[in-house]
Design a protein around this motif. Structure first.
Motif, PDB file in Angstrom:
ATOM      1  N   MET A   1      20.771  63.936  30.127  1.00  0.00           N
ATOM      2  CA  MET A   1      20.295  62.565  29.989  1.00  0.00           C
ATOM      3  C   MET A   1      18.990  62.445  30.775  1.00  0.00           C
ATOM      4  N   SER A   2      18.000  61.825  30.159  1.00  0.00           N
ATOM      5  CA  SER A   2      16.719  61.667  30.845  1.00  0.00           C
ATOM      6  C   SER A   2      16.842  60.642  31.968  1.00  0.00           C
ATOM      7  N   MET A   3      15.899  60.702  32.890  1.00  0.00           N
ATOM      8  CA  MET A   3      15.906  59.779  34.020  1.00  0.00           C
ATOM      9  C   MET A   3      15.853  58.328  33.532  1.00  0.00           C
ATOM     10  N   PHE A   4      15.021  58.045  32.539  1.00  0.00           N
ATOM     11  CA  PHE A   4      14.883  56.676  32.050  1.00  0.00           C
ATOM     12  C   PHE A   4      16.160  56.197  31.366  1.00  0.00           C
ATOM     13  N   SER A   5      16.825  57.089  30.653  1.00  0.00           N
ATOM     14  CA  SER A   5      18.097  56.722  30.022  1.00  0.00           C
ATOM     15  C   SER A   5      19.141  56.405  31.076  1.00  0.00           C
ATOM     16  N   LYS A   6      19.198  57.228  32.122  1.00  0.00           N
ATOM     17  CA  LYS A   6      20.175  57.022  33.195  1.00  0.00           C
ATOM     18  C   LYS A   6      19.911  55.704  33.921  1.00  0.00           C
ATOM     19  N   VAL A   7      18.655  55.409  34.203  1.00  0.00           N
ATOM     20  CA  VAL A   7      18.318  54.149  34.884  1.00  0.00           C
ATOM     21  C   VAL A   7      18.630  52.967  33.976  1.00  0.00           C
ATOM     22  N   GLY A   8      18.342  53.086  32.680  1.00  0.00           N
ATOM     23  CA  GLY A   8      18.659  52.011  31.735  1.00  0.00           C
ATOM     24  C   GLY A   8      20.151  51.759  31.660  1.00  0.00           C
ATOM     25  N   LYS A   9      20.932  52.837  31.590  1.00  0.00           N
ATOM     26  CA  LYS A   9      22.392  52.715  31.570  1.00  0.00           C
ATOM     27  C   LYS A   9      22.886  52.085  32.868  1.00  0.00           C
ATOM     28  N   CYS A  47      23.329  52.616  41.590  1.00  0.00           N
ATOM     29  CA  CYS A  47      24.257  52.878  40.488  1.00  0.00           C
ATOM     30  C   CYS A  47      23.898  54.180  39.772  1.00  0.00           C
ATOM     31  N   SER A  48      22.614  54.449  39.635  1.00  0.00           N
ATOM     32  CA  SER A  48      22.190  55.660  38.924  1.00  0.00           C
ATOM     33  C   SER A  48      22.606  56.931  39.647  1.00  0.00           C
ATOM     34  N   LYS A  49      22.939  56.822  40.922  1.00  0.00           N
ATOM     35  CA  LYS A  49      23.385  57.977  41.705  1.00  0.00           C
ATOM     36  C   LYS A  49      24.894  58.200  41.621  1.00  0.00           C
ATOM     37  N   CYS A  50      25.597  57.284  40.991  1.00  0.00           N
ATOM     38  CA  CYS A  50      27.055  57.347  40.912  1.00  0.00           C
ATOM     39  C   CYS A  50      27.504  58.387  39.900  1.00  0.00           C
TER      40      CYS A  50
END
Length: 85
Positions: A1-9, A47-50
């Motif tokens: 998963m790209s960084m931007f996808s992970k942050v968006g999620k 949250c993105s680090k979870c």
């Protein structure tokens, strides 16, 4: 998963969690948009680090309301504080 996808999620999960635990996101933003932006950015990045986002998504999908975020939530304390305001 790209960084931007992970942050968006993570932004979506954070918003849903805040809503489910009763945080008045609109009210907080109305009080101080700049400060609220900084807080919500921090919540999203945390949250993105979870590593339990799948569990979180399942929890949110299966519950209309939550008394509090789950114990594994990296934002449990800050969302609890925001709920009390």
């Amino acid at each position: 998963m790209s960084m931007f996808s992970k942050v968006g999620k993570s932004a979506d999960l954070s918003q849903q969690m805040a809503d489910k635990v009763g945080v008045d996101v609109s009210g907080i933003i109305d009080q101080d948009p700049v400060a609220a932006g900084k807080v919500f950015r921090s919540i999203t990045l945390r949250c993105s680090k979870c590593d339990q986002q799948t569990d979180c998504l399942d929890l949110l999908s299966n519950n209309e309301r939550l008394d509090a975020p789950p114990d594994y939530c990296l934002n449990k304390q800050v969302l609890g504080t925001m709920k009390d305001k």
